[in-house]
Design a protein around this motif. Structure first.
Motif, PDB file in Angstrom:
ATOM      1  N   GLY A   1       0.573  -1.113  -0.169  1.00  0.00           N
ATOM      2  CA  GLY A   1       0.426   0.002   0.747  1.00  0.00           C
ATOM      3  C   GLY A   1       0.783   1.029  -0.067  1.00  0.00           C
ATOM      4  N   LYS A   2       2.045   1.633   0.017  1.00  0.00           N
ATOM      5  CA  LYS A   2       3.009   2.300   0.030  1.00  0.00           C
ATOM      6  C   LYS A   2       4.166   2.666  -1.019  1.00  0.00           C
ATOM      7  CE  LYS A   2       3.191   2.326   4.975  1.00  0.00           C
ATOM      8  NZ  LYS A   2       4.298   1.471   5.833  1.00  0.00           N
ATOM      9  N   GLN A   3       4.286   3.609  -1.786  1.00  0.00           N
ATOM     10  CA  GLN A   3       4.663   4.058  -2.736  1.00  0.00           C
ATOM     11  C   GLN A   3       5.783   4.523  -3.089  1.00  0.00           C
ATOM     12  OE1 GLN A   3       2.412   5.433  -6.893  1.00  0.00           O
ATOM     13  NE2 GLN A   3       4.206   4.791  -7.662  1.00  0.00           N
ATOM     14  N   PRO A   4       6.813   4.088  -2.826  1.00  0.00           N
ATOM     15  CA  PRO A   4       8.354   4.865  -3.051  1.00  0.00           C
ATOM     16  C   PRO A   4       8.580   6.035  -3.987  1.00  0.00           C
ATOM     17  CG  PRO A   4       8.700   2.527  -3.633  1.00  0.00           C
ATOM     18  CD  PRO A   4       7.883   2.789  -3.538  1.00  0.00           C
ATOM     19  N   LEU A   5       8.421   7.289  -3.826  1.00  0.00           N
ATOM     20  CA  LEU A   5       8.216   7.964  -4.719  1.00  0.00           C
ATOM     21  C   LEU A   5      10.271   8.761  -4.455  1.00  0.00           C
ATOM     22  CD1 LEU A   5       5.110  10.438  -4.323  1.00  0.00           C
ATOM     23  CD2 LEU A   5       6.169   8.799  -6.033  1.00  0.00           C
ATOM     24  N   LEU A   6      10.677   9.774  -5.491  1.00  0.00           N
ATOM     25  CA  LEU A   6      11.240  10.182  -5.704  1.00  0.00           C
ATOM     26  C   LEU A   6      11.558  11.600  -5.768  1.00  0.00           C
ATOM     27  CD1 LEU A   6      15.099   9.825  -4.632  1.00  0.00           C
ATOM     28  CD2 LEU A   6      15.169   9.078  -6.776  1.00  0.00           C
ATOM     29  N   ILE A   7      11.270  12.253  -6.124  1.00  0.00           N
ATOM     30  CA  ILE A   7      10.505  13.987  -6.101  1.00  0.00           C
ATOM     31  C   ILE A   7      12.531  14.555  -5.799  1.00  0.00           C
ATOM     32  CG2 ILE A   7       9.104  16.057  -5.419  1.00  0.00           C
ATOM     33  CD1 ILE A   7       7.442  14.084  -4.629  1.00  0.00           C
ATOM     34  N   GLY A   8      12.814  15.092  -7.207  1.00  0.00           N
ATOM     35  CA  GLY A   8      14.109  16.119  -6.969  1.00  0.00           C
ATOM     36  C   GLY A   8      15.332  15.505  -6.361  1.00  0.00           C
ATOM     37  N   GLY A   9      15.692  13.942  -6.060  1.00  0.00           N
ATOM     38  CA  GLY A   9      16.546  13.083  -5.909  1.00  0.00           C
ATOM     39  C   GLY A   9      16.151  13.004  -3.892  1.00  0.00           C
ATOM     40  N   GLU A  10      15.840  13.043  -4.135  1.00  0.00           N
ATOM     41  CA  GLU A  10      14.839  12.986  -1.896  1.00  0.00           C
ATOM     42  C   GLU A  10      13.537  12.286  -1.961  1.00  0.00           C
ATOM     43  OE1 GLU A  10      13.420  15.208   1.758  1.00  0.00           O
ATOM     44  OE2 GLU A  10      14.438  16.292   0.018  1.00  0.00           O
ATOM     45  N   LYS A  11      14.119  11.589  -1.008  1.00  0.00           N
ATOM     46  CA  LYS A  11      13.384   9.911  -0.940  1.00  0.00           C
ATOM     47  C   LYS A  11      11.870  10.366  -0.217  1.00  0.00           C
ATOM     48  CE  LYS A  11      16.497   6.766  -1.297  1.00  0.00           C
ATOM     49  NZ  LYS A  11      17.016   5.383  -0.365  1.00  0.00           N
ATOM     50  N   PHE A  12      11.404  10.073  -0.869  1.00  0.00           N
ATOM     51  CA  PHE A  12       9.254  10.513  -0.557  1.00  0.00           C
ATOM     52  C   PHE A  12       8.690   9.305  -0.392  1.00  0.00           C
ATOM     53  CE2 PHE A  12      10.767  14.491  -1.399  1.00  0.00           C
ATOM     54  CZ  PHE A  12       9.527  15.365  -0.506  1.00  0.00           C
TER      55      PHE A  12
ATOM     56  N   LEU B   1       1.444  11.682   1.899  1.00  0.00           N
ATOM     57  CA  LEU B   1       3.212  11.482   1.839  1.00  0.00           C
ATOM     58  C   LEU B   1       4.342  12.051   2.922  1.00  0.00           C
ATOM     59  CD1 LEU B   1       4.539  12.108  -1.509  1.00  0.00           C
ATOM     60  CD2 LEU B   1       4.374  14.132  -0.906  1.00  0.00           C
ATOM     61  N   TYR B   2       5.067  10.881   3.237  1.00  0.00           N
ATOM     62  CA  TYR B   2       5.646  11.122   4.023  1.00  0.00           C
ATOM     63  C   TYR B   2       7.044  11.253   3.128  1.00  0.00           C
ATOM     64  CZ  TYR B   2       2.236   8.625   6.781  1.00  0.00           C
ATOM     65  OH  TYR B   2       1.528   8.273   6.795  1.00  0.00           O
ATOM     66  N   ARG B   3       8.078  12.462   3.786  1.00  0.00           N
ATOM     67  CA  ARG B   3       9.311  12.977   3.800  1.00  0.00           C
ATOM     68  C   ARG B   3      10.279  11.292   4.341  1.00  0.00           C
ATOM     69  NH1 ARG B   3      11.863  19.648   3.374  1.00  0.00           N
ATOM     70  NH2 ARG B   3      12.934  18.678   2.454  1.00  0.00           N
ATOM     71  N   SER B   4      12.158  11.507   4.152  1.00  0.00           N
ATOM     72  CA  SER B   4      12.441  11.293   4.156  1.00  0.00           C
ATOM     73  C   SER B   4      13.520  11.300   6.108  1.00  0.00           C
ATOM     74  CB  SER B   4      13.275  10.382   3.389  1.00  0.00           C
ATOM     75  OG  SER B   4      14.373  11.765   3.082  1.00  0.00           O
ATOM     76  N   ASN B   5      12.760  12.646   6.177  1.00  0.00           N
ATOM     77  CA  ASN B   5      13.408  12.837   7.862  1.00  0.00           C
ATOM     78  C   ASN B   5      11.973  12.911   8.301  1.00  0.00           C
ATOM     79  OD1 ASN B   5      10.645  15.224   6.854  1.00  0.00           O
ATOM     80  ND2 ASN B   5      13.126  16.911   6.529  1.00  0.00           N
ATOM     81  N   GLY B   6      10.810  12.582   8.154  1.00  0.00           N
ATOM     82  CA  GLY B   6       9.599  12.607   8.614  1.00  0.00           C
ATOM     83  C   GLY B   6       8.322  13.496   9.107  1.00  0.00           C
ATOM     84  N   MET B   7       9.141  14.405   8.119  1.00  0.00           N
ATOM     85  CA  MET B   7       7.976  14.857   7.651  1.00  0.00           C
ATOM     86  C   MET B   7       6.652  14.400   7.057  1.00  0.00           C
ATOM     87  SD  MET B   7       7.810  18.898   5.641  1.00  0.00           S
ATOM     88  CE  MET B   7       9.528  19.313   6.689  1.00  0.00           C
TER      89      MET B   7
END
Length: 137
Positions: free
Chosen positions: A74-85, A92-98
């Protein structure tokens, strides 16, 4: 025949409005009023990244490359501008927990906001006091 004409009408509206009608916007608003928003179109390989202050200034407006990973659990990894989401349902979860919420009033407590917005805001009591000359002096 009526069903076909309805589909043609819907297709022409999407064509006229572009795929922006299908755009999902994810937003986080900080406790100082500054905000960050990421808009993703389902068929595009680009994401629209905007940041702004509570006073109305938009200081970041970028179009970044978007790469989608395979959906797992149920989770889809995204790479937005070189950053993992990670896209999970309406968040939408950012790699730093935001966490970016799907609604525009999503406020994430505990984060201080953006430094650029703090510099734009005048300090309370920091403005010079003006005196009118010739009025009761």
């Amino acid at each position: 025949m009526a069903v076909v004409s309805r589909y043609c009408l819907l297709a022409s509206l999407l064509w006229l409005g572009g795929c922006d009608l299908l755009t999902d916007s994810y937003r986080v608003e900080f406790s100082d009023g500054s905000w960050r928003e990421i808009s993703i179109t389902p068929f595009s390989d680009e994401a629209h990244w905007r940041e702004g202050c509570a006073t109305g200034e938009i200081f970041t407006d970028l179009v970044l490359p978007l790469k989608r990973g395979n959906k797992m659990e149920g989770k889809q990894p995204l790479l937005i501008g070189g950053e993992k989401f990670e896209l999970d349902g309406d968040s939408l979860y950012r790699s730093n927990g935001m966490v970016f919420g799907h609604s525009p009033d999503h406020i994430q407590r505990g984060l201080k906001g953006m430094d650029a917005c703090r510099n734009l805001r005048p300090v309370r009591g920091g403005l010079p006091k003006l005196k009118a000359r010739g009025f009761g002096d």
